[in-house]
Write an enzyme that holds these catalytic residues in place. Structure first.
Site, PDB file in Angstrom:
ATOM      1  N   SER A 142       0.637  -1.457  -0.090  1.00  0.00           N
ATOM      2  CA  SER A 142       0.104   0.340   0.155  1.00  0.00           C
ATOM      3  C   SER A 142       0.816   1.254  -0.255  1.00  0.00           C
ATOM      4  O   SER A 142       2.202   1.413   0.540  1.00  0.00           O
ATOM      5  CB  SER A 142      -1.047  -0.343   1.322  1.00  0.00           C
ATOM      6  OG  SER A 142      -1.432  -0.987   1.545  1.00  0.00           O
TER       7      SER A 142
HETATM    8  N1  SAH Z   1      -0.630  -4.990   4.024  1.00  0.00           N
HETATM    9  C1  SAH Z   1      -0.502  -4.973   3.038  1.00  0.00           C
HETATM   10  C2  SAH Z   1      -1.191  -5.282   1.125  1.00  0.00           C
HETATM   11  C3  SAH Z   1      -1.440  -5.923   1.120  1.00  0.00           C
HETATM   12  S1  SAH Z   1      -2.374  -5.770  -0.322  1.00  0.00           S
HETATM   13  C4  SAH Z   1       1.125  -4.220   3.037  1.00  0.00           C
HETATM   14  O1  SAH Z   1       1.730  -3.604   3.545  1.00  0.00           O
HETATM   15  O2  SAH Z   1       2.185  -4.842   2.086  1.00  0.00           O
HETATM   16  C5  SAH Z   1      -3.825  -6.659  -0.039  1.00  0.00           C
HETATM   17  C6  SAH Z   1      -3.182  -8.022   0.349  1.00  0.00           C
HETATM   18  O3  SAH Z   1      -4.533  -9.222   0.485  1.00  0.00           O
HETATM   19  C7  SAH Z   1      -2.959  -8.841  -1.290  1.00  0.00           C
HETATM   20  O4  SAH Z   1      -1.113  -9.910   0.022  1.00  0.00           O
HETATM   21  C8  SAH Z   1      -4.135 -10.481  -1.078  1.00  0.00           C
HETATM   22  O5  SAH Z   1      -3.829 -11.426  -1.192  1.00  0.00           O
HETATM   23  C9  SAH Z   1      -4.395 -10.252   0.799  1.00  0.00           C
HETATM   24  N2  SAH Z   1      -5.879 -10.718   0.940  1.00  0.00           N
HETATM   25  C10 SAH Z   1      -6.852 -10.796   0.057  1.00  0.00           C
HETATM   26  N3  SAH Z   1      -7.793 -11.166   0.434  1.00  0.00           N
HETATM   27  C11 SAH Z   1      -7.559 -12.043   1.152  1.00  0.00           C
HETATM   28  C12 SAH Z   1      -7.785 -12.886   3.199  1.00  0.00           C
HETATM   29  N4  SAH Z   1      -9.721 -13.299   1.638  1.00  0.00           N
HETATM   30  N5  SAH Z   1      -7.408 -13.238   3.479  1.00  0.00           N
HETATM   31  C13 SAH Z   1      -6.033 -13.601   3.656  1.00  0.00           C
HETATM   32  N6  SAH Z   1      -5.316 -12.387   2.619  1.00  0.00           N
HETATM   33  C14 SAH Z   1      -6.178 -11.587   2.208  1.00  0.00           C
END
Ligand code: SAH
Length: 207
Positions: free
Chosen positions: A53
């Site tokens: 993000s």
């Molecule tokens: N917080 C992260 C941003 C990641 S983007 C950072 O600081 O880098 C969002 C993430 O959510 C992705 O890696 C995606 O695979 C995950 N995601 C989406 N749906 C999900 C679910 N149901 N359970 C766990 N992870 C999920």
């Protein structure tokens, strides 16, 4: 430092949040070819078609959580592990769930290398939360769904706060803050407009 100045200028004012943003080295959470852009205020691509993000959004959601040092926090969507690292500087314990094993393993490795040992990364479906680790004082979701996952509401303490993006996968989304009151009532505040990758059900089939 330019990075912190940008966050301040955009309205982040909580001193502890700014300190955490200053302390966590974002360049350790991006791919090697992206290191040059680590301190630019934008989301960057990571493995599995996901993103780390934008720093402003990380700081903003963290500020909206209103973390206290004794808090137990659940994050859904570990991704790079960067948001989890920021949370770990401000709370007692962080449990972070990721549906891709590849991302979870990498995030675990990075967090351990930095000595952030109050974070547990779990591979699983964040829509189900982490019932065996519940309840949580604070919950943050870093992928966008159209509705509030009920399991997460159930795993929030009374007086607890959840911050998440809500909206359609390719349409408008906004950050929403929910506060759980007596008897499980939810008070809702709609905040800034954002763009997140979709919250998808189930563990990822591919790695
Ligand atoms: N917080 C992260 C941003 C990641 S983007 C950072 O600081 O880098 C969002 C993430 O959510 C992705 O890696 C995606 O695979 C995950 N995601 C989406 N749906 C999900 C679910 N149901 N359970 C766990 N992870 C999920």
């Amino acid at each position: 430092m330019e990075f912190l100045l940008t966050l301040r200028r955009r309205g982040i004012s909580d001193a502890a949040v700014l300190r955490a943003m200053d302390e966590v080295p974002r360049e350790r959470f991006v791919d090697a070819d992206m290191v040059g852009n680590a301190y630019v205020d934008q989301a960057l691509p990571i493995a599995c078609g996901q993103t780390i993000s934008q720093p402003y959004v990380v700081a903003y959601m963290t500020e909206q959580l209103g973390l206290r040092p004794q808090d137990r926090v659940l994050e859904v969507g570990t991704g790079s592990g960067y948001q989890a690292a920021v949370l770990s500087r401000l709370a007692q314990q962080v449990v972070s769930i990721e549906r891709y094993r590849t991302l979870a393993d990498k995030a675990k490795e990075r967090l351990a290398a930095l000595g952030y040992d109050n974070v547990d990364v779990i591979v699983g479906d964040g829509l189900e939360g982490a019932p065996d680790r519940a309840p949580f004082d604070r919950i943050i979701v870093t992928a966008a769904g159209s509705t509030v996952p009920q399991a997460l509401v159930d795993q929030l303490t009374e007086g607890g706060v959840m911050v998440l993006p809500l909206g359609s996968p390719n349409g408008p989304q906004q950050i929403v803050r929910l506060t759980k009151g007596e008897g499980g009532t939810l008070e809702r505040h709609d905040l800034i407009a954002v763009r997140f990758v979709p919250l998808l059900p189930g563990k990822a089939r591919e790695l």
